[in-house]
Write a protein that holds these residues in place. Sequence first.
Motif, PDB file in Angstrom:
ATOM      1  N   ASP A 137      32.592 -59.153 121.807  1.00 57.60           N
ATOM      2  CA  ASP A 137      32.255 -57.370 120.578  1.00 57.60           C
ATOM      3  C   ASP A 137      31.959 -56.582 121.352  1.00 57.60           C
ATOM      4  O   ASP A 137      32.458 -55.960 121.728  1.00 57.60           O
ATOM      5  CB  ASP A 137      31.156 -58.324 119.315  1.00 57.60           C
ATOM      6  CG  ASP A 137      32.260 -59.150 118.356  1.00 57.60           C
ATOM      7  OD1 ASP A 137      33.580 -59.519 118.534  1.00 57.60           O
ATOM      8  OD2 ASP A 137      31.008 -59.060 117.075  1.00 57.60           O
TER       9      ASP A 137
ATOM     10  N   LYS B 178      31.462 -63.876 110.552  1.00 57.61           N
ATOM     11  CA  LYS B 178      30.664 -64.329 111.090  1.00 57.61           C
ATOM     12  C   LYS B 178      30.267 -65.810 111.954  1.00 57.61           C
ATOM     13  O   LYS B 178      31.325 -66.555 112.489  1.00 57.61           O
ATOM     14  CB  LYS B 178      29.963 -63.392 112.196  1.00 57.61           C
ATOM     15  CG  LYS B 178      29.794 -63.391 113.713  1.00 57.61           C
ATOM     16  CD  LYS B 178      31.341 -63.652 114.723  1.00 57.61           C
ATOM     17  CE  LYS B 178      31.012 -62.157 114.134  1.00 57.61           C
ATOM     18  NZ  LYS B 178      31.896 -61.090 115.715  1.00 57.61           N
TER      19      LYS B 178
ATOM     20  N   GLU C  39      29.475 -64.712 120.422  1.00 61.25           N
ATOM     21  CA  GLU C  39      30.373 -63.552 119.616  1.00 61.25           C
ATOM     22  C   GLU C  39      29.755 -62.486 120.212  1.00 61.25           C
ATOM     23  O   GLU C  39      30.961 -61.467 119.897  1.00 61.25           O
ATOM     24  CB  GLU C  39      30.251 -63.998 118.785  1.00 61.25           C
ATOM     25  CG  GLU C  39      31.420 -65.596 118.258  1.00 61.25           C
ATOM     26  CD  GLU C  39      32.405 -64.928 117.724  1.00 61.25           C
ATOM     27  OE1 GLU C  39      32.968 -64.146 117.488  1.00 61.25           O
ATOM     28  OE2 GLU C  39      33.410 -66.451 118.015  1.00 61.25           O
TER      29      GLU C  39
ATOM     30  N   SER D 202      29.813 -58.851 107.145  1.00 61.49           N
ATOM     31  CA  SER D 202      30.065 -59.729 107.976  1.00 61.49           C
ATOM     32  C   SER D 202      29.657 -60.395 108.850  1.00 61.49           C
ATOM     33  O   SER D 202      30.434 -61.607 109.467  1.00 61.49           O
ATOM     34  CB  SER D 202      29.944 -58.056 109.013  1.00 61.49           C
ATOM     35  OG  SER D 202      28.477 -57.667 108.982  1.00 61.49           O
ATOM     36  N   PHE D 203      27.931 -60.874 108.634  1.00 61.87           N
ATOM     37  CA  PHE D 203      27.566 -61.922 109.504  1.00 61.87           C
ATOM     38  C   PHE D 203      28.172 -63.324 108.681  1.00 61.87           C
ATOM     39  O   PHE D 203      28.312 -64.105 110.019  1.00 61.87           O
ATOM     40  CB  PHE D 203      26.009 -61.614 108.956  1.00 61.87           C
ATOM     41  CG  PHE D 203      24.996 -62.940 109.415  1.00 61.87           C
ATOM     42  CD1 PHE D 203      25.082 -62.872 111.303  1.00 61.87           C
ATOM     43  CD2 PHE D 203      23.632 -63.519 109.247  1.00 61.87           C
ATOM     44  CE1 PHE D 203      24.249 -64.060 112.141  1.00 61.87           C
ATOM     45  CE2 PHE D 203      23.404 -63.912 109.684  1.00 61.87           C
ATOM     46  CZ  PHE D 203      23.584 -64.930 111.439  1.00 61.87           C
TER      47      PHE D 203
ATOM     48  N   LEU E 107      26.841 -67.710 118.397  1.00 58.84           N
ATOM     49  CA  LEU E 107      26.735 -66.904 118.154  1.00 58.84           C
ATOM     50  C   LEU E 107      26.537 -65.642 119.510  1.00 58.84           C
ATOM     51  O   LEU E 107      27.111 -64.743 119.582  1.00 58.84           O
ATOM     52  CB  LEU E 107      25.668 -66.586 116.739  1.00 58.84           C
ATOM     53  CG  LEU E 107      26.368 -67.535 114.913  1.00 58.84           C
ATOM     54  CD1 LEU E 107      24.833 -66.699 114.645  1.00 58.84           C
ATOM     55  CD2 LEU E 107      26.842 -66.214 115.670  1.00 58.84           C
TER      56      LEU E 107
ATOM     57  N   ASN F 298      34.052 -71.297 121.399  1.00 62.27           N
ATOM     58  CA  ASN F 298      35.019 -70.614 120.558  1.00 62.27           C
ATOM     59  C   ASN F 298      34.936 -69.161 121.656  1.00 62.27           C
ATOM     60  O   ASN F 298      35.893 -68.321 121.815  1.00 62.27           O
ATOM     61  CB  ASN F 298      34.014 -69.988 119.337  1.00 62.27           C
ATOM     62  CG  ASN F 298      32.229 -69.175 120.112  1.00 62.27           C
ATOM     63  OD1 ASN F 298      31.405 -70.001 120.648  1.00 62.27           O
ATOM     64  ND2 ASN F 298      32.088 -68.575 119.330  1.00 62.27           N
TER      65      ASN F 298
ATOM     66  N   ASP G 235      33.488 -68.058 110.428  1.00 69.00           N
ATOM     67  CA  ASP G 235      34.854 -67.772 111.653  1.00 69.00           C
ATOM     68  C   ASP G 235      34.394 -69.077 112.366  1.00 69.00           C
ATOM     69  O   ASP G 235      35.613 -69.799 112.976  1.00 69.00           O
ATOM     70  CB  ASP G 235      34.680 -66.833 112.048  1.00 69.00           C
ATOM     71  CG  ASP G 235      35.886 -66.807 113.222  1.00 69.00           C
ATOM     72  OD1 ASP G 235      36.945 -67.247 112.979  1.00 69.00           O
ATOM     73  OD2 ASP G 235      35.524 -66.467 114.506  1.00 69.00           O
TER      74      ASP G 235
END
Length: 496
Positions: free
Chosen positions: A181, A7, A177, A3-4, A174, A255, A10
């Motif tokens: 989240d 991310k 993000e 998943s990292f 990050l 982002n 993305d």
Amino acid sequence: MSSFSAKIQDIFVEPACEINRSKDAGARKKGCSKPLTPGAAAGGCAFDGAKVALQPITDVAHLVHGPLACEGNSWDNRGTASSGPTLWRTSFTTDLTELDIIMGQSERRLFHALRQIKEAYAPPAIFVYATCVTELIGDDIGAVCKRAAEKFGLPVVPINAPGFAGSKNLGNKLAGEALLDHVIGTVEPDDVGPYDINILGEFNLSGEFWLVRPLLDRLGVRVRACIPGDARYRDVACSHRARAAMLVCSTALINLARKMEEHWQIPFFEGSFYGITATSQALRRIAELLVKRGADAEILDRTDTLIAEEEAIAWKRLEAYRPRLQGKRVLINSGGVKSWSLVHALMEIGMEIVGTSVKKSTVEDKERIKQVLKDEQHMFESMAPRDLYTMLSERRADIMLSGGRTQFIALKAKTPWLDINQERHHPYAGYDGTVELVRQIDLAIHSPIWSEVREPAPWEVDPVAEEQPSTHTHTETASIGPLKTRRHDASDLAEC
């Protein structure tokens, strides 16, 4: 793919980024960041970038899960300011040692640290930052944070941005993000209004956003959240109910702006508060976006009235500096939003731009520079220290505006220098900030120190002409620069 890794990938294919849109599919997979050069000053790691982007949220406890040096090297590395809470200036770290890692006690130490922070400080939230060491040994900070949140009854947010993941800029993204989240949208405000906006990528360096907020207050515009500068956790959690957003530093949080537009229909634009014209344009764009989202159209007239008043005051104050700075040559070695907004601001008072860095600038930034400068030769991606020194020592610029890492190049070349990056001590945003910037440039250029340091040193002065023959028979004094020496003739030698 973990998943990292997903991310990060993305982020590399961010559709709002013009650079990514111009790449083919193969180029996107390679990512945006070049590999770091061993031994070079890379400008920070991903952990550093995440900490920079989130630490200005002032009422949150920021806990670094790793060895002591990670927190020591990252603490207070950006000159942000707070109008209230000071918890963000307190260092929290689990201070892992070799024994903790070998014995597998690191996650236990993290949980105990979270309990101590909750009991001693009772913050509204705790942010936990992963580091290279804890990521390499496999600590699951997400699971620990989830358990602690349930146990202690407060948000505990994992920031998964270990240093080896990439550059400082990647860490900025990050961090955005992590807010998406775990934070934004978790609290519903009870005071939603038609004039609420978000300011993204504004760090309130030296308190400069405090020069802009009063302008918005006079327009009746409320800043729902300034992320991250002088922010509060609840404001960030409620920021999904804003009607519009302004993005100040697109390279850091584009982002975040794009995904907030997708998820909550918050339109955004990229603007700047550096310079009189840029500030006026930003205020107009804010008003226009709010009107499109349902605000009363009369805010447009109020905005024009405010701009006319503030511009008249600012230009009157700047007239005193115009004759002193007219034609002075400026080298800007910064990048990002300042690469174009400062260019326009300084040219407005008659200064000449001999070069501006576009290393951290977006495609839109570069287009704005081209429109203002009319000469692409004054744009440079990066300039080696030797080339910077040559340019300054040859007096092709009267002053250099840059960050602290290149200040000694200018000082070695005996050239005035002004800090415009995060370590600066003066606010430069808004109308008042523009006047302050020009004042500091004037002080730097006309400081009497430069005429002193440019004088040749005593040992660089050519010796005086040979002394004239003397009528003395025994001794005479010869002068060489400031030094006096005694020279003996033959009779003196004979006596020895």
